[in-house]
Design an enzyme around this catalytic site. Structure first.
Site, PDB file in Angstrom:
ATOM      1  N   ASP A  87       0.863  -1.182   0.000  1.00  0.00           N
ATOM      2  CA  ASP A  87       0.000   0.000   0.000  1.00  0.00           C
ATOM      3  C   ASP A  87       0.901   1.234   0.000  1.00  0.00           C
ATOM      4  O   ASP A  87       2.124   1.128  -0.189  1.00  0.00           O
ATOM      5  CB  ASP A  87      -1.002  -0.052   1.178  1.00  0.00           C
ATOM      6  CG  ASP A  87      -0.338   0.169   2.534  1.00  0.00           C
ATOM      7  OD1 ASP A  87       0.907   0.284   2.599  1.00  0.00           O
ATOM      8  OD2 ASP A  87      -1.070   0.226   3.539  1.00  0.00           O
ATOM      9  N   CYS A  98       3.114  -3.159   4.072  1.00  0.00           N
ATOM     10  CA  CYS A  98       2.274  -2.022   4.468  1.00  0.00           C
ATOM     11  C   CYS A  98       3.017  -1.317   5.601  1.00  0.00           C
ATOM     12  O   CYS A  98       4.220  -1.545   5.768  1.00  0.00           O
ATOM     13  CB  CYS A  98       0.863  -2.469   4.849  1.00  0.00           C
ATOM     14  SG  CYS A  98       0.759  -3.625   6.228  1.00  0.00           S
ATOM     15  N   THR A 103       2.892  -1.594   8.882  1.00  0.00           N
ATOM     16  CA  THR A 103       3.359  -2.535   9.914  1.00  0.00           C
ATOM     17  C   THR A 103       3.600  -3.948   9.396  1.00  0.00           C
ATOM     18  O   THR A 103       4.199  -4.764  10.096  1.00  0.00           O
ATOM     19  CB  THR A 103       2.294  -2.653  11.022  1.00  0.00           C
ATOM     20  OG1 THR A 103       1.070  -3.111  10.399  1.00  0.00           O
ATOM     21  CG2 THR A 103       2.046  -1.315  11.715  1.00  0.00           C
ATOM     22  N   GLY A 104       3.046  -4.268   8.240  1.00  0.00           N
ATOM     23  CA  GLY A 104       3.028  -5.658   7.748  1.00  0.00           C
ATOM     24  C   GLY A 104       1.891  -6.464   8.349  1.00  0.00           C
ATOM     25  O   GLY A 104       1.627  -7.593   7.921  1.00  0.00           O
ATOM     26  N   HIS A 113       9.416 -23.924  10.134  1.00  0.00           N
ATOM     27  CA  HIS A 113       8.354 -24.620  10.879  1.00  0.00           C
ATOM     28  C   HIS A 113       6.969 -24.425  10.278  1.00  0.00           C
ATOM     29  O   HIS A 113       6.106 -25.278  10.473  1.00  0.00           O
ATOM     30  CB  HIS A 113       8.326 -24.129  12.336  1.00  0.00           C
ATOM     31  CG  HIS A 113       9.435 -24.689  13.179  1.00  0.00           C
ATOM     32  ND1 HIS A 113       9.459 -24.600  14.546  1.00  0.00           N
ATOM     33  CD2 HIS A 113      10.571 -25.357  12.819  1.00  0.00           C
ATOM     34  CE1 HIS A 113      10.558 -25.186  15.010  1.00  0.00           C
ATOM     35  NE2 HIS A 113      11.266 -25.635  13.980  1.00  0.00           N
ATOM     36  N   ASN A 114       6.735 -23.295   9.620  1.00  0.00           N
ATOM     37  CA  ASN A 114       5.371 -22.971   9.177  1.00  0.00           C
ATOM     38  C   ASN A 114       5.196 -23.033   7.676  1.00  0.00           C
ATOM     39  O   ASN A 114       4.092 -22.815   7.177  1.00  0.00           O
ATOM     40  CB  ASN A 114       4.967 -21.578   9.695  1.00  0.00           C
ATOM     41  CG  ASN A 114       5.244 -21.409  11.179  1.00  0.00           C
ATOM     42  OD1 ASN A 114       6.134 -20.664  11.573  1.00  0.00           O
ATOM     43  ND2 ASN A 114       4.512 -22.124  12.003  1.00  0.00           N
ATOM     44  N   ARG A 133       7.202   0.945   7.602  1.00  0.00           N
ATOM     45  CA  ARG A 133       7.509   2.114   8.442  1.00  0.00           C
ATOM     46  C   ARG A 133       8.505   1.794   9.557  1.00  0.00           C
ATOM     47  O   ARG A 133       8.881   2.679  10.311  1.00  0.00           O
ATOM     48  CB  ARG A 133       6.217   2.659   9.057  1.00  0.00           C
ATOM     49  CG  ARG A 133       5.328   3.379   8.046  1.00  0.00           C
ATOM     50  CD  ARG A 133       4.060   3.928   8.686  1.00  0.00           C
ATOM     51  NE  ARG A 133       3.317   4.752   7.733  1.00  0.00           N
ATOM     52  CZ  ARG A 133       1.980   4.825   7.700  1.00  0.00           C
ATOM     53  NH1 ARG A 133       1.250   4.118   8.541  1.00  0.00           N
ATOM     54  NH2 ARG A 133       1.389   5.596   6.815  1.00  0.00           N
ATOM     55  N   ARG A 166       7.268 -33.340  11.701  1.00  0.00           N
ATOM     56  CA  ARG A 166       6.147 -32.999  12.599  1.00  0.00           C
ATOM     57  C   ARG A 166       5.513 -31.668  12.214  1.00  0.00           C
ATOM     58  O   ARG A 166       4.334 -31.435  12.472  1.00  0.00           O
ATOM     59  CB  ARG A 166       6.607 -32.975  14.055  1.00  0.00           C
ATOM     60  CG  ARG A 166       7.574 -31.853  14.399  1.00  0.00           C
ATOM     61  CD  ARG A 166       8.161 -32.031  15.805  1.00  0.00           C
ATOM     62  NE  ARG A 166       8.983 -30.906  16.212  1.00  0.00           N
ATOM     63  CZ  ARG A 166      10.229 -30.683  15.807  1.00  0.00           C
ATOM     64  NH1 ARG A 166      10.802 -31.500  14.953  1.00  0.00           N
ATOM     65  NH2 ARG A 166      10.903 -29.637  16.254  1.00  0.00           N
ATOM     66  N   HIS A 167       6.308 -30.814  11.564  1.00  0.00           N
ATOM     67  CA  HIS A 167       5.759 -29.512  11.160  1.00  0.00           C
ATOM     68  C   HIS A 167       4.779 -29.660   9.998  1.00  0.00           C
ATOM     69  O   HIS A 167       3.853 -28.873   9.863  1.00  0.00           O
ATOM     70  CB  HIS A 167       6.891 -28.544  10.828  1.00  0.00           C
ATOM     71  CG  HIS A 167       7.815 -28.355  11.983  1.00  0.00           C
ATOM     72  ND1 HIS A 167       7.410 -27.772  13.160  1.00  0.00           N
ATOM     73  CD2 HIS A 167       9.102 -28.737  12.170  1.00  0.00           C
ATOM     74  CE1 HIS A 167       8.421 -27.770  14.019  1.00  0.00           C
ATOM     75  NE2 HIS A 167       9.456 -28.359  13.439  1.00  0.00           N
ATOM     76  N   ARG A 196       1.406 -30.319  11.410  1.00  0.00           N
ATOM     77  CA  ARG A 196       0.787 -29.109  11.981  1.00  0.00           C
ATOM     78  C   ARG A 196       0.293 -28.174  10.883  1.00  0.00           C
ATOM     79  O   ARG A 196      -0.790 -27.568  10.999  1.00  0.00           O
ATOM     80  CB  ARG A 196       1.803 -28.406  12.898  1.00  0.00           C
ATOM     81  CG  ARG A 196       2.108 -29.257  14.113  1.00  0.00           C
ATOM     82  CD  ARG A 196       3.376 -28.879  14.815  1.00  0.00           C
ATOM     83  NE  ARG A 196       3.655 -29.817  15.909  1.00  0.00           N
ATOM     84  CZ  ARG A 196       4.817 -29.866  16.561  1.00  0.00           C
ATOM     85  NH1 ARG A 196       5.807 -29.050  16.229  1.00  0.00           N
ATOM     86  NH2 ARG A 196       4.989 -30.740  17.530  1.00  0.00           N
TER      87      ARG A 196
END
Ligand code: RB5
Length: 160
Positions: free
Chosen positions: A20, A77, A79-80, A110-111, A121, A144-145, A148
């Site tokens: 943005d 953006c 802050t993200g 992991h994700n 900013r 294991r990830h 999840r």
């Protein structure tokens, strides 16, 4: 080695990029950073510091990544945070907001994050470059990830 996103480690990739108005200045720098790493950048805007709404850009980038048009997206953006919230509404998207390399690394390890959001900013160009290179070079650990991450997908399916 092939990593979980389907690209080979170190390989040039297509990356969708959006911001943005609050992320515009950093987005212009990030485009150069990513091209400097050898990647193809699809910049979906915005194209000035005129006020716009971050969900519009988050949706465009998130839908492209979810459709498999690119393995990764980057959204910026102020802050993200808003970009991450909006992108994560698209099924198949795992967006992580990171302003330091360790969080970016863990978001991949992991994700299996497929979108990185940056706080325009609150981060400078050099730190953003570190976060980007760490995010793009870190493979998903699986094991294991994977179980999840699969459960995140099941939450999406049961919410439709
Ligand atoms: C715009 O002022 C700001 O709210 C936006 O860039 C973002 O930080 C929202 O999460």
């Amino acid at each position: 080695m092939r990593v979980a996103s389907g690209h080979a480690e170190g390989e040039a990739m297509r990356i969708y990029l959006g911001s943005d108005h609050a992320g515009f200045e950093l987005k212009e720098q990030v485009r150069g950073i990513l091209e400097g790493f050898g990647h193809e950048v699809v910049d979906v805007g915005t194209s000035s510091e005129d006020s716009v709404d971050y969900p519009d850009y988050a949706e465009t980038v998130a839908r492209a990544v979810a459709a498999g048009d690119a393995p990764f997206g980057v959204l910026i953006c102020g802050t993200g945070i808003g970009m991450a919230m909006a992108a994560n509404k698209v099924p198949g998207i795992r967006a992580v907001q990171a302003s330091d390399p360790e969080m970016a690394r863990m978001g991949r390890l992991h994700n299996n994050a497929n979108i990185l959001t940056l706080p325009g900013r609150y981060i400078d160009r050099d730190r953003a470059a570190e976060v980007l290179s760490t995010f793009l070079e870190t493979p998903f650990e699986g094991g294991r990830h994977q179980r999840r991450v699969d459960k995140i997908g099941r939450i999406e399916q049961s919410s439709e």
